[in-house]
Scaffold this motif. Sequence first.
Motif, mmCIF file in Angstrom:
data_model
loop_
_atom_site.group_PDB
_atom_site.id
_atom_site.type_symbol
_atom_site.label_atom_id
_atom_site.label_comp_id
_atom_site.label_asym_id
_atom_site.label_seq_id
_atom_site.Cartn_x
_atom_site.Cartn_y
_atom_site.Cartn_z
ATOM 1 N N ASN A 129 10.904 -13.624 63.089
ATOM 2 C CA ASN A 129 9.581 -12.971 63.173
ATOM 3 C C ASN A 129 8.616 -14.012 62.559
ATOM 4 N N PHE A 130 8.345 -15.075 63.375
ATOM 5 C CA PHE A 130 7.274 -16.003 62.703
ATOM 6 C C PHE A 130 6.728 -16.763 63.935
ATOM 7 N N ARG A 131 5.549 -17.108 63.803
ATOM 8 C CA ARG A 131 4.777 -17.498 64.799
ATOM 9 C C ARG A 131 5.126 -18.997 65.244
ATOM 10 N N ILE A 132 4.745 -19.343 66.718
ATOM 11 C CA ILE A 132 4.882 -20.390 67.027
ATOM 12 C C ILE A 132 4.632 -21.723 66.355
ATOM 13 N N HIS A 133 5.323 -22.614 65.950
ATOM 14 C CA HIS A 133 4.731 -23.466 64.915
ATOM 15 C C HIS A 133 5.313 -24.964 65.361
ATOM 16 N N PRO A 163 14.493 -9.383 55.366
ATOM 17 C CA PRO A 163 13.584 -8.205 56.244
ATOM 18 C C PRO A 163 12.030 -8.298 56.316
ATOM 19 N N THR A 164 11.665 -8.082 57.545
ATOM 20 C CA THR A 164 10.148 -7.758 57.550
ATOM 21 C C THR A 164 10.053 -6.436 56.884
ATOM 22 N N PRO A 165 9.128 -6.203 55.786
ATOM 23 C CA PRO A 165 8.893 -4.963 55.154
ATOM 24 C C PRO A 165 8.171 -3.902 56.272
ATOM 25 N N GLY A 166 8.777 -3.113 56.289
ATOM 26 C CA GLY A 166 8.266 -1.844 57.056
ATOM 27 C C GLY A 166 8.677 -1.992 58.676
ATOM 28 N N PRO A 171 13.897 -9.051 61.562
ATOM 29 C CA PRO A 171 13.752 -9.810 60.439
ATOM 30 C C PRO A 171 12.858 -10.979 60.344
ATOM 31 N N ILE A 172 12.409 -11.526 59.257
ATOM 32 C CA ILE A 172 11.556 -12.689 59.240
ATOM 33 C C ILE A 172 12.470 -13.829 59.509
ATOM 34 N N HIS A 173 13.685 -14.124 58.962
ATOM 35 C CA HIS A 173 14.174 -15.216 58.749
ATOM 36 C C HIS A 173 15.827 -14.869 58.733
ATOM 37 N N TYR A 174 16.629 -15.752 58.991
ATOM 38 C CA TYR A 174 17.961 -15.868 58.745
ATOM 39 C C TYR A 174 18.480 -16.834 58.020
ATOM 40 N N THR A 175 19.400 -16.767 57.076
ATOM 41 C CA THR A 175 20.231 -17.891 56.516
ATOM 42 C C THR A 175 21.800 -17.661 57.027
ATOM 43 N N VAL A 176 22.615 -18.897 57.223
ATOM 44 C CA VAL A 176 23.959 -18.726 57.746
ATOM 45 C C VAL A 176 24.783 -19.612 56.956
ATOM 46 N N ILE A 177 26.071 -19.327 56.352
ATOM 47 C CA ILE A 177 26.802 -20.572 56.006
ATOM 48 C C ILE A 177 28.222 -19.988 56.996
ATOM 49 N N ALA A 178 28.452 -21.127 57.813
ATOM 50 C CA ALA A 178 29.552 -21.229 58.589
ATOM 51 C C ALA A 178 30.564 -22.359 58.587
ATOM 52 N N LYS A 179 31.754 -22.086 58.731
ATOM 53 C CA LYS A 179 32.921 -23.147 58.558
ATOM 54 C C LYS A 179 33.355 -23.379 59.845
ATOM 55 N N THR A 180 33.638 -24.668 60.231
ATOM 56 C CA THR A 180 34.315 -24.914 61.563
ATOM 57 C C THR A 180 35.834 -24.316 61.342
ATOM 58 N N LYS A 181 36.062 -24.046 62.387
ATOM 59 C CA LYS A 181 37.719 -23.211 62.480
ATOM 60 C C LYS A 181 38.684 -24.445 62.133
ATOM 61 N N LYS A 182 39.641 -23.988 61.724
ATOM 62 C CA LYS A 182 40.717 -24.697 61.339
ATOM 63 C C LYS A 182 41.415 -25.270 62.614
#
Length: 184
Positions: A129-133, A163-166, A171-182
Amino acid sequence: MSNSIQVSQMDIDHLALIRQSVSAFTKSCADHYDNDGLALLDIAPQIYAGAREFFRSAIIQTLDIDPQSKASFVADICANNSALIPSSSFDYILCTEVLEHTLQPFDAIEEISRLLKPEGLLFLTVPFNFRIHGPLPDCWRFTEHGLRALLKNYDILQLNELPTPGRDLMPIHYTVIAKTKKMV
């Protein structure tokens, strides 16, 4: 008639929250995973603090598409750059606020997978949830479901939203930690 773009207060507030989230996320990743001798690739960090502010022990290299960036590698993350960077070169890849600017995000994830060692970690952030930039192009916004589809060949260790309040489910933003599969 003016051609100037007016930035809303919401966008100003969201940018501040995104920057705080990226910094907190990167610091948390460093606090948990930074170790001597591990190789980290920081994608497009040149105008931001990037990994260097937080990772003190890992060996950090950078990648950017901009030839003026002074990155370790100048390359398009959507292309196979095997002539420039060997496969399985990095224990970690930090990719913050980049994927939305790629023309082919599935190709970018494929190249990131190629660059990571088996069971390597991807630290990823994307706005929603953020403008074109800039820098343009700004092509995509990823939902949780889109991120899971992009990362189908990874084990997702964490997928968190700011989360975006209200405004549920935006959501405003996502963060991810991901591991390449064995490899089997």
